[in-house]
Scaffold this active site. Structure first.
Site, short mmCIF file in Angstrom:
data_model
loop_
_atom_site.label_atom_id
_atom_site.label_comp_id
_atom_site.label_asym_id
_atom_site.label_seq_id
_atom_site.Cartn_x
_atom_site.Cartn_y
_atom_site.Cartn_z
N LYS A 13 37.48 42.53 45.71
CA LYS A 13 38.75 42.12 45.06
C LYS A 13 39.95 42.53 45.91
O LYS A 13 40.85 41.74 46.14
CB LYS A 13 38.86 42.76 43.66
CG LYS A 13 37.69 42.45 42.76
CD LYS A 13 37.81 43.13 41.40
CE LYS A 13 37.71 44.63 41.41
NZ LYS A 13 36.37 45.16 41.75
N ARG A 86 39.71 44.72 32.33
CA ARG A 86 38.40 45.28 32.63
C ARG A 86 37.56 45.50 31.38
O ARG A 86 36.44 45.98 31.47
CB ARG A 86 38.64 46.64 33.30
CG ARG A 86 37.94 46.84 34.59
CD ARG A 86 38.40 48.21 35.06
NE ARG A 86 37.68 48.65 36.18
CZ ARG A 86 38.13 48.57 37.42
NH1 ARG A 86 39.28 48.04 37.69
NH2 ARG A 86 37.41 49.05 38.40
N ARG A 125 32.64 52.46 52.38
CA ARG A 125 34.08 52.15 52.42
C ARG A 125 34.90 53.38 52.83
O ARG A 125 34.62 54.49 52.43
CB ARG A 125 34.57 51.68 51.05
CG ARG A 125 36.09 51.49 51.04
CD ARG A 125 36.57 50.75 49.85
NE ARG A 125 36.16 51.40 48.60
CZ ARG A 125 36.35 50.85 47.42
NH1 ARG A 125 36.94 49.69 47.32
NH2 ARG A 125 35.95 51.47 46.33
P1 AP5 Z 1 39.72 50.08 41.35
O1 AP5 Z 1 40.49 50.66 42.43
O2 AP5 Z 1 40.14 48.81 40.72
O3 AP5 Z 1 38.22 50.03 41.81
P2 AP5 Z 1 37.06 48.97 41.56
O4 AP5 Z 1 37.23 47.90 40.57
O5 AP5 Z 1 35.91 49.86 41.33
O6 AP5 Z 1 37.08 48.13 42.80
P3 AP5 Z 1 37.03 48.65 44.23
O7 AP5 Z 1 38.40 48.96 44.71
O8 AP5 Z 1 36.04 49.76 44.32
O9 AP5 Z 1 36.38 47.41 44.96
P4 AP5 Z 1 36.94 46.02 45.44
O10 AP5 Z 1 36.29 44.94 44.64
O11 AP5 Z 1 38.44 46.01 45.52
O12 AP5 Z 1 36.30 45.98 46.89
P5 AP5 Z 1 36.97 46.13 48.33
O13 AP5 Z 1 37.71 44.88 48.67
O14 AP5 Z 1 37.69 47.43 48.47
O15 AP5 Z 1 39.60 51.14 40.15
C1 AP5 Z 1 39.30 52.49 40.38
C2 AP5 Z 1 39.26 53.24 39.05
O16 AP5 Z 1 40.55 53.15 38.39
C3 AP5 Z 1 38.26 52.72 38.02
O17 AP5 Z 1 36.96 53.24 38.22
C4 AP5 Z 1 38.91 53.22 36.71
O18 AP5 Z 1 38.66 54.58 36.52
C5 AP5 Z 1 40.40 53.04 36.98
N1 AP5 Z 1 40.87 51.71 36.55
C6 AP5 Z 1 41.40 50.73 37.35
N2 AP5 Z 1 41.72 49.65 36.64
C7 AP5 Z 1 41.40 49.94 35.35
C8 AP5 Z 1 41.47 49.22 34.13
N3 AP5 Z 1 41.94 47.96 34.10
N4 AP5 Z 1 41.03 49.82 33.01
C9 AP5 Z 1 40.57 51.07 33.01
N5 AP5 Z 1 40.46 51.82 34.13
C10 AP5 Z 1 40.86 51.26 35.29
O19 AP5 Z 1 35.64 46.14 49.23
C11 AP5 Z 1 34.72 47.22 49.16
C12 AP5 Z 1 34.11 47.46 50.57
O20 AP5 Z 1 33.35 46.29 50.94
C13 AP5 Z 1 35.15 47.64 51.68
O21 AP5 Z 1 34.68 48.60 52.59
C14 AP5 Z 1 35.27 46.26 52.35
O22 AP5 Z 1 35.61 46.36 53.72
C15 AP5 Z 1 33.85 45.71 52.15
N6 AP5 Z 1 33.84 44.25 51.95
C16 AP5 Z 1 34.69 43.51 51.15
N7 AP5 Z 1 34.37 42.21 51.21
C17 AP5 Z 1 33.30 42.10 52.05
C18 AP5 Z 1 32.50 41.01 52.51
N8 AP5 Z 1 32.73 39.74 52.11
N9 AP5 Z 1 31.49 41.28 53.35
C19 AP5 Z 1 31.23 42.55 53.76
N10 AP5 Z 1 31.95 43.63 53.37
C20 AP5 Z 1 32.97 43.41 52.52
#
Ligand code: AP5
Length: 211
Positions: A13, A86, A125
């Site tokens: 995302k 979420r 990551r």
């Molecule tokens: P948040 O920061 O939103 O974390 P998340 O949803 O767990 O999502 P991530 O940031 O972990 O993943 P992403 O999908 O953005 O992936 P990314 O692009 O970084 O939330 C953190 C915390 O905050 C939650 O656990 C909760 O406690 C709280 N929170 C937030 N919003 C909330 C809500 N609405 N309600 C309640 N609590 C809330 O990519 C991940 C990795 O994969 C990177 O290293 C990237 O380089 C790699 N990657 C990405 N795309 C590809 C691809 N196509 N191929 C290969 N590698 C890839």
């Protein structure tokens, strides 16, 4: 164009939002980033949120919804909601907020990525402590280890990217966030994108959907 980008932790995302900002001039509203900024600034909101985030649990709906309302009240347009809603309760609250503010969502895009891949993405990551740029030890390493390519800041592992916390985050996702697929299918705004492909390929498909 106003989008919801949703999917499991690590689905990409943040990575896709970064491209939509650069190439489509969109504005990202990431609740995770807003909480991390509040933690960095040691605000009351940050202290409350950290208790839940460090354990991989969701921050309570009332806190999150109030925070998003504040952002939307600033008159933001052409936005991507990343990580919000979420829960079904958050999605219902968002619908009410949108009506109140005379706004609407055009598409709810779900990024589909298998669990095994998510684990590899999250454990590998790394993020810049200063500007938030996202790296991966294997698929997207920084040029100099531990140093951000963009601002020279320190590149670290997020507290919630430790294996034991990731497990809770993925379980929390299954229980509370995955029901949103049905919620948005009913609204007619749901589109699914295979997120288990090269970043550029995923982006191209999202671009087609929003054009
Ligand atoms: P948040 O920061 O939103 O974390 P998340 O949803 O767990 O999502 P991530 O940031 O972990 O993943 P992403 O999908 O953005 O992936 P990314 O692009 O970084 O939330 C953190 C915390 O905050 C939650 O656990 C909760 O406690 C709280 N929170 C937030 N919003 C909330 C809500 N609405 N309600 C309640 N609590 C809330 O990519 C991940 C990795 O994969 C990177 O290293 C990237 O380089 C790699 N990657 C990405 N795309 C590809 C691809 N196509 N191929 C290969 N590698 C890839």
């Amino acid at each position: 164009m106003n989008l919801i980008l949703f999917g499991a932790p690590g689905a990409g995302k943040g990575t896709q939002s970064e491209l939509l900002i650069k190439r489509q001039g969109m504005t990202q509203i990431s609740t995770g980033d807003l909480f991390r900024a509040a933690i960095k600034g040691q605000t009351d909101l940050g202290k409350k949120a950290q208790e839940f985030m460090d354990k991989g649990q969701l921050v309570p709906d009332s806190i999150v919804i109030g925070m998003v309302e504040e952002v939307l009240q600033k008159g933001v347009t052409n936005f991507i909601l990343d990580g919000f809603p979420r829960t079904v309760a958050q999605a219902q609250a968002l619908d009410e907020l949108l009506v109140k503010m005379n706004l609407s969502i055009d598409k709810a895009i779900f990024l589909e990525v298998p669990m095994k891949i998510l684990m590899d993405r999250l454990t590998g990551r790394r993020v810049c402590k200063n500007c938030g740029a996202v790296y991966h030890v294997v698929s997207k390493p920084s040029k100099v280890e531990g140093k951000c390519d963009l601002c020279g800041g320190e590149v670290i592992q997020r507290n919630d990217d430790k294996a034991e916390v990731i497990e809770t985050r993925l379980k929390t996702y299954e229980e509370f966030t995955s029901p949103l697929k049905e919620f948005y299918k009913k609204s007619g705004k749901y589109t699914e994108v295979d997120g288990n492909r090269d970043t550029e390929e995923v982006y191209k498909e999202i671009e087609k959907i929003i054009k």
